[in-house]
Each structure stands twice: as C-alpha cells, then as structure tokens.
Design an enzyme around this catalytic site. Structure first.
Site, PDB file in Angstrom:
ATOM      1  N   TRP A  23       0.826  -1.224   0.000  1.00  0.00           N
ATOM      2  CA  TRP A  23       0.000   0.000   0.000  1.00  0.00           C
ATOM      3  C   TRP A  23       0.855   1.268   0.000  1.00  0.00           C
ATOM      4  O   TRP A  23       0.328   2.363  -0.061  1.00  0.00           O
ATOM      5  CB  TRP A  23      -0.989   0.001   1.167  1.00  0.00           C
ATOM      6  CG  TRP A  23      -0.400  -0.421   2.469  1.00  0.00           C
ATOM      7  CD1 TRP A  23       0.170   0.388   3.404  1.00  0.00           C
ATOM      8  CD2 TRP A  23      -0.331  -1.754   2.988  1.00  0.00           C
ATOM      9  NE1 TRP A  23       0.609  -0.354   4.456  1.00  0.00           N
ATOM     10  CE2 TRP A  23       0.307  -1.669   4.247  1.00  0.00           C
ATOM     11  CE3 TRP A  23      -0.728  -2.999   2.515  1.00  0.00           C
ATOM     12  CZ2 TRP A  23       0.547  -2.792   5.035  1.00  0.00           C
ATOM     13  CZ3 TRP A  23      -0.488  -4.117   3.311  1.00  0.00           C
ATOM     14  CH2 TRP A  23       0.135  -4.013   4.543  1.00  0.00           C
ATOM     15  N   GLU A  36      -5.883   0.252   5.396  1.00  0.00           N
ATOM     16  CA  GLU A  36      -6.023   0.795   6.747  1.00  0.00           C
ATOM     17  C   GLU A  36      -7.069   0.032   7.547  1.00  0.00           C
ATOM     18  O   GLU A  36      -6.883  -0.219   8.728  1.00  0.00           O
ATOM     19  CB  GLU A  36      -6.369   2.293   6.694  1.00  0.00           C
ATOM     20  CG  GLU A  36      -5.223   3.166   6.196  1.00  0.00           C
ATOM     21  CD  GLU A  36      -3.966   3.063   7.073  1.00  0.00           C
ATOM     22  OE1 GLU A  36      -4.088   2.763   8.279  1.00  0.00           O
ATOM     23  OE2 GLU A  36      -2.867   3.273   6.541  1.00  0.00           O
ATOM     24  N   TYR A  81     -12.133 -11.003  12.075  1.00  0.00           N
ATOM     25  CA  TYR A  81     -12.852  -9.771  12.447  1.00  0.00           C
ATOM     26  C   TYR A  81     -13.741  -9.330  11.274  1.00  0.00           C
ATOM     27  O   TYR A  81     -13.588  -8.243  10.723  1.00  0.00           O
ATOM     28  CB  TYR A  81     -11.885  -8.641  12.820  1.00  0.00           C
ATOM     29  CG  TYR A  81     -11.155  -8.868  14.121  1.00  0.00           C
ATOM     30  CD1 TYR A  81     -11.774  -8.642  15.348  1.00  0.00           C
ATOM     31  CD2 TYR A  81      -9.850  -9.313  14.120  1.00  0.00           C
ATOM     32  CE1 TYR A  81     -11.092  -8.863  16.537  1.00  0.00           C
ATOM     33  CE2 TYR A  81      -9.163  -9.533  15.315  1.00  0.00           C
ATOM     34  CZ  TYR A  81      -9.789  -9.300  16.508  1.00  0.00           C
ATOM     35  OH  TYR A  81      -9.117  -9.509  17.677  1.00  0.00           O
ATOM     36  N   TYR A 119      -8.725   8.352  12.696  1.00  0.00           N
ATOM     37  CA  TYR A 119      -7.441   7.810  12.279  1.00  0.00           C
ATOM     38  C   TYR A 119      -7.465   7.454  10.784  1.00  0.00           C
ATOM     39  O   TYR A 119      -6.573   7.854  10.018  1.00  0.00           O
ATOM     40  CB  TYR A 119      -7.058   6.569  13.118  1.00  0.00           C
ATOM     41  CG  TYR A 119      -5.895   5.866  12.483  1.00  0.00           C
ATOM     42  CD1 TYR A 119      -4.599   6.333  12.676  1.00  0.00           C
ATOM     43  CD2 TYR A 119      -6.095   4.807  11.597  1.00  0.00           C
ATOM     44  CE1 TYR A 119      -3.527   5.747  12.031  1.00  0.00           C
ATOM     45  CE2 TYR A 119      -5.033   4.211  10.942  1.00  0.00           C
ATOM     46  CZ  TYR A 119      -3.753   4.688  11.169  1.00  0.00           C
ATOM     47  OH  TYR A 119      -2.698   4.122  10.508  1.00  0.00           O
ATOM     48  N   ASP A 137      -1.493   6.605  15.259  1.00  0.00           N
ATOM     49  CA  ASP A 137      -1.959   5.337  15.816  1.00  0.00           C
ATOM     50  C   ASP A 137      -1.170   5.079  17.105  1.00  0.00           C
ATOM     51  O   ASP A 137      -0.411   5.941  17.569  1.00  0.00           O
ATOM     52  CB  ASP A 137      -1.808   4.196  14.794  1.00  0.00           C
ATOM     53  CG  ASP A 137      -0.353   3.873  14.493  1.00  0.00           C
ATOM     54  OD1 ASP A 137       0.551   4.548  15.052  1.00  0.00           O
ATOM     55  OD2 ASP A 137      -0.097   2.950  13.709  1.00  0.00           O
TER      56      ASP A 137
END
Ligand code: SF4
Length: 302
Positions: A23, A36, A81, A119, A137
């Site tokens: 990325w 992200e 998740y 963020y 972060d």
C-alpha cells in the site's frame, strides 16, 4: 545535537530501512482505505497477502459497492474480524452514492462516511492525497511521547495533547514519509515493551532515552515470566466460534445454507443437539451484525 534534527534523522532512517509494503506503492484512496481497515486489527504480515487478494476481487470502490455482502464476507473471512467487511462494504456503497465513487481528500468530508474514524480519515487524506495531516496510531503516539516529551509510557497522555504534539512535529512537505516513518519506528524499533534504543536513529535526541534502561529493568522485575506468555488462543471464545461459523458458511456453495445441526457439527466436532440454543444465539448475533441470514433453522452468509 539539537532536537530540530530529529526529523532529518528519522526520515533518513526511513529512506534506508522503511518497510516495503504494497500500500506504499499506490496513491489510490480506495486501496489505502482497504489497507487501513485491514491493519486496524491484524498484523502487517497477515494483511499483505489478503490485501492483494481482496483488491484482485474488488479492484475499485464501485466494484466493492456492487458486490453482494456475502461475496465481500467470503473474500474477507480469512483475515478475521469479519464485521470490518460488512462495514467496509456499507461504506463503499455510501461513498458511491454520496461522492460518486471518489473518496474525498478532506478528512472532515471522509468522516461523513459511516464507520470511518479520525485515524482512517487522516490516513487516507495523507497517504492518498498527500495532505499535511498527522496520522496517529498507537505506535506513533508512543514514539512521539518518548522522543519529544520524554514520556516512556504514552497511555496516560490526553488525546488532545498527543494531537497537538503530532501536528506541531509534522515537518513541512514531508507528511507522508514522516507519518510512515513514525509507524515503522514504533512497529520495529521503539516497541511498547522492548524498545531497541541502541539501534534507534533517534537515540541521541530522544528525551526518554536516559530513562529507558532503568524503566526496562524495573519492568522485568515487576513482571513475572507468566506476564510475557503469549495470550492463550481465543479458542473456545464466542469470537472463535463466530469465525468458525463464517468459515463453515464460506465452505458451502454460494447462496447455499446449512441447517443448525450441520453448522454445529461443522464448527465443533463434539457438537450435541443440546447446544442448539447456544448456536442459535451466536448466529442471531451474527445476523444482527449483518454477517449471516437465519431462515427458520437454516443459516447462510448475508
Ligand atoms: S531512543 Fe529508545 S525510547 Fe527513544 S525513540 Fe528510540 S527506541 Fe524509542
């Protein structure tokens, strides 16, 4: 050496030793958003292959928005998740509706997208659009607190103070590299428990450096070996079985469903009929999160 040289030292270190991550080879806001979101709860090493696979399946915001939720969950599930997949899918649909498929550069406008926090908005604004905004972060917060404030442990610092510090520290014209460099330093050198000050590019300027050895020695006295043990696998927890349910539903043909008993046996070899209420409760919660659909006694991906 004065602290004004700190950005030069960190940026020079990043140029030599920054991690080569996929990325970092793109300025596509969508690809950066995907990275992200994936990185929020998963380690870099696990994200890299999944990031590539996910973008191969859904190469643009429009492609993601047009896919069914079940397709998105299928592609995401190896990462875990899975709620992130549902949220990212909804966010893509909102972005297509409100912004015509183009993510805006302004962090405030990005925040209008449901589920996109400060963020991630800052990360997209800086890493895709090169806006001079700090991206803070946990790693960045820790490095800034140690190097610039002399605070060994940043956890007690008020978010406002950290935000002001991060904004003040941002070197003109170098926001992208600076933010990435802080992240790399926090992830690989200035780690929470075992900072490697001896090989840190900021060693000579860091305000916390003089305390670090004492702090580490005191910490190892305080914490017995058991404190270092790797968290026992979450096997047996609700989260574990939620993941198993999604995996089992991914394994059946697209659009197919499983009855509760078969699903129970797929996720737990010793599953018994008496456990059906427990399983039903789990799938109903997954349904509320938008991950599955429950049709009478059958379950399928949403
Ligand atoms: S010198 Fe040590 S405490 Fe300071 S930034 Fe580097 S690793 Fe962190």
């Amino acid at each position: 050496m004065s602290q004004e040289f700190l950005p030069d030292l960190l940026l020079a270190w990043y140029a030599r030793q920054g991690r080569d991550l996929p990325w970092r080879h793109t300025r596509d806001p969508y690809a950066i958003l995907v990275a992200e979101v994936m990185l929020q709860q998963t380690q870099v090493e696990r994200v890299v292959p999944r990031y590539r696979e996910f973008l191969a399946c859904f190469p643009s915001l429009e492609a993601l928005a047009a896919a069914s939720r079940a397709e998105v969950i299928r592609a995401w599930a190896p990462l875990g998740y899975n709620l992130r997949a549902v949220r990212l899918h909804a966010l893509a649909q909102q972005a297509v509706q409100e912004f015509g498929g183009h993510l805006p550069a302004d962090p405030q406008a990005l925040r209008r997208l449901k589920g996109l926090g400060p963020y991630t908005a800052a990360a997209v604004a800086c890493f895709a659009f090169d806006l001079p905004v700090p991206v803070v972060d946990t790693n960045v917060r820790r490095v800034l607190a140690r190097a610039l404030l002399g605070e060994v442990d940043a956890r007690h610092l008020p978010p406002r103070q950290v935000a002001a510090l991060a904004a003040q520290a941002l070197p003109a014209g170098r926001a992208y590299d600076w933010n990435q460099a802080l992240m790399d330093l926090g992830a690989t050198v200035c780690t929470a428990l075992q900072p490697a000050c001896a090989r840190c590019p900021l060693e000579r300027l860091c305000l916390a450096r003089p305390q670090m050895e004492r702090w580490q020695a005191a910490r190892s006295m305080r914490e017995r070996p058991a404190d270092y043990r790797v968290n026992s696998p979450f096997q047996g927890s609700s989260r574990y079985y939620r993941g198993r349910i999604v995996d089992a539903l991914r394994a059946v043909a697209e659009g197919a469903s499983l009855d509760l008993l078969a699903l129970g046996r797929a996720i737990k070899p010793d599953f018994e009929a008496a456990e059906l209420p427990w399983l039903l409760d789990l799938v109903q919660r997954l349904e509320r999160d938008g991950l599955v659909r429950v049709l009478a006694d059958r379950v399928m991906l949403a």
